[in-house]
Every structure is written in structure tokens, then in C-alpha cells.
Design a protein around this motif. Sequence first.
Motif, PDB file in Angstrom:
ATOM      1  N   VAL A 233     107.423  68.758 110.509  1.00  0.00           N
ATOM      2  CA  VAL A 233     106.972  70.145 110.582  1.00  0.00           C
ATOM      3  C   VAL A 233     106.580  70.669 109.200  1.00  0.00           C
ATOM      4  O   VAL A 233     105.624  71.437 109.061  1.00  0.00           O
ATOM      5  CB  VAL A 233     108.073  71.027 111.210  1.00  0.00           C
ATOM      6  N   ALA A 234     107.293  70.220 108.172  1.00  0.00           N
ATOM      7  CA  ALA A 234     106.980  70.662 106.807  1.00  0.00           C
ATOM      8  C   ALA A 234     105.747  69.985 106.235  1.00  0.00           C
ATOM      9  O   ALA A 234     105.306  70.326 105.135  1.00  0.00           O
ATOM     10  CB  ALA A 234     108.183  70.406 105.898  1.00  0.00           C
ATOM     11  N   GLY A 235     105.174  69.027 106.960  1.00  0.00           N
ATOM     12  CA  GLY A 235     103.943  68.382 106.519  1.00  0.00           C
ATOM     13  C   GLY A 235     104.147  67.220 105.569  1.00  0.00           C
ATOM     14  O   GLY A 235     103.196  66.776 104.913  1.00  0.00           O
ATOM     15  N   HIS A 236     105.377  66.675 105.492  1.00  0.00           N
ATOM     16  CA  HIS A 236     105.628  65.585 104.558  1.00  0.00           C
ATOM     17  C   HIS A 236     105.086  64.252 105.053  1.00  0.00           C
ATOM     18  O   HIS A 236     104.717  63.397 104.253  1.00  0.00           O
ATOM     19  CB  HIS A 236     107.129  65.451 104.283  1.00  0.00           C
ATOM     20  N   PHE A 237     105.062  64.053 106.370  1.00  0.00           N
ATOM     21  CA  PHE A 237     104.517  62.806 106.900  1.00  0.00           C
ATOM     22  C   PHE A 237     104.305  62.933 108.402  1.00  0.00           C
ATOM     23  O   PHE A 237     104.717  63.923 109.025  1.00  0.00           O
ATOM     24  CB  PHE A 237     105.435  61.618 106.580  1.00  0.00           C
ATOM     25  N   GLN A 238     103.646  61.938 108.978  1.00  0.00           N
ATOM     26  CA  GLN A 238     103.450  61.803 110.421  1.00  0.00           C
ATOM     27  C   GLN A 238     103.943  60.420 110.837  1.00  0.00           C
ATOM     28  O   GLN A 238     103.847  59.456 110.059  1.00  0.00           O
ATOM     29  CB  GLN A 238     101.976  61.949 110.794  1.00  0.00           C
ATOM     30  N   LEU A 239     104.441  60.321 112.031  1.00  0.00           N
ATOM     31  CA  LEU A 239     104.979  59.040 112.483  1.00  0.00           C
ATOM     32  C   LEU A 239     103.896  57.966 112.602  1.00  0.00           C
ATOM     33  O   LEU A 239     104.203  56.767 112.544  1.00  0.00           O
ATOM     34  CB  LEU A 239     105.703  59.217 113.816  1.00  0.00           C
ATOM     35  N   LYS A 240     102.643  58.364 112.734  1.00  0.00           N
ATOM     36  CA  LYS A 240     101.568  57.369 112.799  1.00  0.00           C
ATOM     37  C   LYS A 240     101.402  56.633 111.470  1.00  0.00           C
ATOM     38  O   LYS A 240     100.772  55.578 111.415  1.00  0.00           O
ATOM     39  CB  LYS A 240     100.243  58.024 113.203  1.00  0.00           C
ATOM     40  N   TRP A 241     101.992  57.170 110.400  1.00  0.00           N
ATOM     41  CA  TRP A 241     101.913  56.494 109.104  1.00  0.00           C
ATOM     42  C   TRP A 241     102.588  55.120 109.137  1.00  0.00           C
ATOM     43  O   TRP A 241     102.323  54.272 108.280  1.00  0.00           O
ATOM     44  CB  TRP A 241     102.560  57.345 108.025  1.00  0.00           C
ATOM     45  N   LEU A 242     103.457  54.908 110.109  1.00  0.00           N
ATOM     46  CA  LEU A 242     104.106  53.600 110.223  1.00  0.00           C
ATOM     47  C   LEU A 242     103.111  52.498 110.572  1.00  0.00           C
ATOM     48  O   LEU A 242     103.426  51.308 110.450  1.00  0.00           O
ATOM     49  CB  LEU A 242     105.214  53.652 111.279  1.00  0.00           C
ATOM     50  N   ASP A 243     101.908  52.889 111.006  1.00  0.00           N
ATOM     51  CA  ASP A 243     100.868  51.880 111.249  1.00  0.00           C
ATOM     52  C   ASP A 243     100.414  51.235 109.948  1.00  0.00           C
ATOM     53  O   ASP A 243      99.889  50.119 109.944  1.00  0.00           O
ATOM     54  CB  ASP A 243      99.649  52.519 111.926  1.00  0.00           C
ATOM     55  N   ASN A 244     100.586  51.953 108.840  1.00  0.00           N
ATOM     56  CA  ASN A 244     100.196  51.443 107.529  1.00  0.00           C
ATOM     57  C   ASN A 244     101.263  50.456 107.042  1.00  0.00           C
ATOM     58  O   ASN A 244     102.430  50.823 106.893  1.00  0.00           O
ATOM     59  CB  ASN A 244     100.071  52.611 106.550  1.00  0.00           C
ATOM     60  N   PRO A 245     100.898  49.207 106.794  1.00  0.00           N
ATOM     61  CA  PRO A 245     101.902  48.201 106.407  1.00  0.00           C
ATOM     62  C   PRO A 245     102.702  48.580 105.161  1.00  0.00           C
ATOM     63  O   PRO A 245     103.897  48.269 105.065  1.00  0.00           O
ATOM     64  CB  PRO A 245     101.064  46.937 106.163  1.00  0.00           C
ATOM     65  N   ASP A 246     102.045  49.241 104.197  1.00  0.00           N
ATOM     66  CA  ASP A 246     102.758  49.623 102.981  1.00  0.00           C
ATOM     67  C   ASP A 246     103.810  50.691 103.273  1.00  0.00           C
ATOM     68  O   ASP A 246     104.942  50.614 102.780  1.00  0.00           O
ATOM     69  CB  ASP A 246     101.773  50.136 101.926  1.00  0.00           C
ATOM     70  N   HIS A 247     103.426  51.706 104.046  1.00  0.00           N
ATOM     71  CA  HIS A 247     104.385  52.748 104.417  1.00  0.00           C
ATOM     72  C   HIS A 247     105.559  52.150 105.206  1.00  0.00           C
ATOM     73  O   HIS A 247     106.729  52.486 104.966  1.00  0.00           O
ATOM     74  CB  HIS A 247     103.712  53.830 105.263  1.00  0.00           C
ATOM     75  N   ARG A 248     105.215  51.273 106.139  1.00  0.00           N
ATOM     76  CA  ARG A 248     106.256  50.678 106.983  1.00  0.00           C
ATOM     77  C   ARG A 248     107.224  49.850 106.137  1.00  0.00           C
ATOM     78  O   ARG A 248     108.453  49.922 106.318  1.00  0.00           O
ATOM     79  CB  ARG A 248     105.605  49.813 108.063  1.00  0.00           C
ATOM     80  N   ALA A 249     106.684  49.096 105.197  1.00  0.00           N
ATOM     81  CA  ALA A 249     107.536  48.278 104.324  1.00  0.00           C
ATOM     82  C   ALA A 249     108.458  49.156 103.480  1.00  0.00           C
ATOM     83  O   ALA A 249     109.620  48.796 103.244  1.00  0.00           O
ATOM     84  CB  ALA A 249     106.668  47.399 103.428  1.00  0.00           C
ATOM     85  N   ARG A 250     107.947  50.306 103.033  1.00  0.00           N
ATOM     86  CA  ARG A 250     108.785  51.215 102.251  1.00  0.00           C
ATOM     87  C   ARG A 250     109.934  51.764 103.107  1.00  0.00           C
ATOM     88  O   ARG A 250     111.070  51.864 102.649  1.00  0.00           O
ATOM     89  CB  ARG A 250     107.955  52.374 101.697  1.00  0.00           C
ATOM     90  N   VAL A 251     109.639  52.136 104.354  1.00  0.00           N
ATOM     91  CA  VAL A 251     110.680  52.656 105.243  1.00  0.00           C
ATOM     92  C   VAL A 251     111.742  51.586 105.487  1.00  0.00           C
ATOM     93  O   VAL A 251     112.951  51.863 105.412  1.00  0.00           O
ATOM     94  CB  VAL A 251     110.071  53.141 106.579  1.00  0.00           C
ATOM     95  N   VAL A 252     111.304  50.376 105.776  1.00  0.00           N
ATOM     96  CA  VAL A 252     112.256  49.278 105.988  1.00  0.00           C
ATOM     97  C   VAL A 252     113.087  49.047 104.731  1.00  0.00           C
ATOM     98  O   VAL A 252     114.311  48.875 104.784  1.00  0.00           O
ATOM     99  CB  VAL A 252     111.518  47.993 106.403  1.00  0.00           C
ATOM    100  N   GLY A 253     112.424  49.095 103.576  1.00  0.00           N
ATOM    101  CA  GLY A 253     113.117  48.858 102.313  1.00  0.00           C
ATOM    102  C   GLY A 253     114.168  49.918 102.008  1.00  0.00           C
ATOM    103  O   GLY A 253     115.294  49.591 101.604  1.00  0.00           O
ATOM    104  N   TYR A 254     113.808  51.201 102.190  1.00  0.00           N
ATOM    105  CA  TYR A 254     114.766  52.275 101.918  1.00  0.00           C
ATOM    106  C   TYR A 254     115.908  52.264 102.932  1.00  0.00           C
ATOM    107  O   TYR A 254     117.061  52.555 102.590  1.00  0.00           O
ATOM    108  CB  TYR A 254     114.072  53.632 101.929  1.00  0.00           C
TER     109      TYR A 254
END
Length: 431
Positions: A233-254
Motif C-alpha cells: 500500500v505504501a508503494g514500496h513493491f508489488q508481488l509481481k516483482w518476484l517474476d524478476n530473478p534478481d528480486h526473487r534471489a534477494r528475497v530468498v537470500g534475506y
Amino acid sequence: MSAARAAENPGGIPGYGDTDSERWVQEPRKSTYRSDFERDRARVLHSSALRRLGAKTQVVAPDTDDFVRTRLTHSLEVAQVGRELGRVLGCDPDVVDTACLSHDLGHPPFGHNGESALNEVAHAIGGFEGNAQTLRLLTRLEPKVLTADGHPAGLNLTRASLDAASKYPWSAVDAPVIHGHRSSKFGAYEDDLPVFAWLRDGAPGNRSCIEAQVMDLADDISYSVHDVEDAIVAGHFQLKWLDNPDHRARVVGYTKQWYLPHNDPAEIDAALARLEATKVWVREADGSRKSMAALKDMTSQLIGRFCQSALETTRARFGPDRLTRYGAELMVPDETVTEIAAMKGLATTFVISTEHRQPVYERQREVLHALVSVLNASGDRHLEPMFAADWRDANDDGARLRVVIDQVASLTDASALAMYERLVGSLPSLW
């Protein structure tokens, strides 16, 4: 409920005995229409410590927008989730509710960042831990009941409610070793061990009662789901960003770094995939009423998913009986634990760990370090009356430093900044 336990509390609260409803300071019964546990919940609900959570950071500072959750709204949501899950399992709902409302009372200004700062300045006296500070508030700092000799007894909750609020039921020296490392989490400071030993009387080792386990799971579920909702809601991200391999790797890493250090990254990725496959997953929210309704439904459905998983697994292990205190343990499947952690990883990746937040975190730590330094050097002059009295009663410099930290921890984000401006000077840059 065992026959011995029933005989211990004839006609009392089902599943609980007389020792569970005992208080540290004996009180005459003042009400005939409320149970002891209902009185506990009311005491926390009416406490000043709970009200202060309304101006304390959950993830994002409470003055940044009107939608973001504070520590108070988070605690109310945890209580709603925990109360219902506990009730279905057979726990007294007021015991669980009290624990959930209490679980963040000890957190200082600026969220976990503030907790880290106070832990640094309290290193020589045993550190600072939000959960140990919660016990201190409930049993000492929050004004409600005094002992016969005039010493504070906090809210003087029952043994069952205090035990349920103990997320980490051990002292720092007794913290368990997990995967070769001693846990940094603990639930009682050294000078609070007498009341801690009392509330843990009869407990099997470091094991939490099932009410505390329900509170802990409700906390994990609530902030894993609601922090993602807030961030979207605050505009920090959208769940569709997980389609991006780099974003997804960062989420998995954190997620692995912060929450599941001993899990295979493939397990975390699989958990994300399971969540993405649900019918309620909102890939993009555009701010319209329709998308906001879909987002709210997603949070509700995920809470239900995680609770139902724990409920079914626990019932499969312990059967249909009323589950209270140490008669059972809450069973959460590994897949559910990983899904909850993956949700936390989303907020960590796109809100907490972003580079633009790091200078803010540094300024927050600077404010708290300075406040402790100034207050510790000025005696009781700038302390609130209750803390000033504690300072005068303290026996040594370590005890006086603990009083100063009690004072700083009690502040809200805004009152910490105001005190800094009054005692130190203009705020650091970024404010």
C-alpha cells in the motif's frame, strides 16, 4: 484436563488450576462477574504501556502515513489471531489475549533498531531485550499494585498470563544453544529473576506453555502478512516483482539470512511458489477499491491458511481434548514455517534493508545513545517522577543505568525526539 488438575480447581476455569490463577501479590477478589484471566486482560488493555505503542514504530515510523501499522495496531491484530486460535485449541482465550496484547510492551522507540541501540549501551549490565523488558513492565514498572512494603508489583497478573507472555522463558545465562550458538533472546533480566522463578514454578525446563506458543505464532503470522500489506500500500513493491530473478534471489537470500539460516534456498523458493499459486495472491495493487479489497482478502486468507495448518497438525498429534499450559505443544509444519518466513523476507527485502533506510537507522541509534548518556550523567534531574524514585532507590551505578534505560525504553518515537531536542540540541540530519 487431568483429574488432579480438576480437583485442584473445582468449579474454576476449565483446564486451569488454582496455581495458574495465583498472583505474585495476593489480592482480595473484587469482582464476581469476571474471571481472574478476564481481569488480567483488562489490566493490560487499560495500561499506559499499551497506549504508548500507538506512537511506536512497527516497521515504518507511525508519522509517515495514515495507513501504516503501529506497535499498537499490530498488537491488537496479534490478539485477534491468537485469541481465536487459542480458543479453538481449548486455551482460555483471555490468557492468550493478554499475552498477545502484552508481547510488545517492552519494545523501545524506533522498533528493533531501537532495541539494538539500547542493547549496546546496556552491555555492561546484562543487555537490553524487548521481551525481558516486557516482563519488567508487567511485574514492576507499570503502576497498578504495590507489595505490602510499598515496592512496585506492576500489573500483578496471574501466573498463567505472565507465563503465556514469556516468549523466551529463560534468563540470558540459561539461553539455549541452537545449531551451536547460544540464543541472544531471553525473557528476564538478572534482577527480575525472583518473579520470573515464581511465574515459571512447575514449568518443564525452558519449554513454553502452549498459550505462549500460540501468542508467538500469532505474532509471526500477523507481522509476516500485515507488513507485506503495508509495504504494498505504501508503494514500496508489488508481488509481481518476484517474476524478476534478481528480486526473487534477494528475497530468498534475506529470508535465509534473517529467518532460516539453516534452510536450503530451494525450500524458500518453493514456499514462495506455493504462495504465488494460491487463488488470493495479488500480483499488483493499483490503489483502487477493488484492488485494496483483494489485498485485504489475501491477508485474511493467508492468516487462515497458516492458522489452519497449525490447528490441524496439533489436533492430529494431541487429539480433540482441551489443550492448556503444558498438556500439549503447538505443532507447525515445516512448510508453513517456511511460508511465514518467506513473507517476512518480502518486507525485509523491500522495506527494512533498503539502502535509503540505513542513514535513518543510524540517526535513530544516535538519538538513543545520546539520551542514555545525558540522563545517566544528570542523576534523577530529567527523569519522570516514577523513574526518578527508582533511581534514588537503586543500590549501585549498574542499577541506576538500568533505571535510565527503563526511562528511555518507555518513550515513544516522538517523545524520544522531543527529549533529545530538549536535553541535547537540534536533531541529527534527516529529521
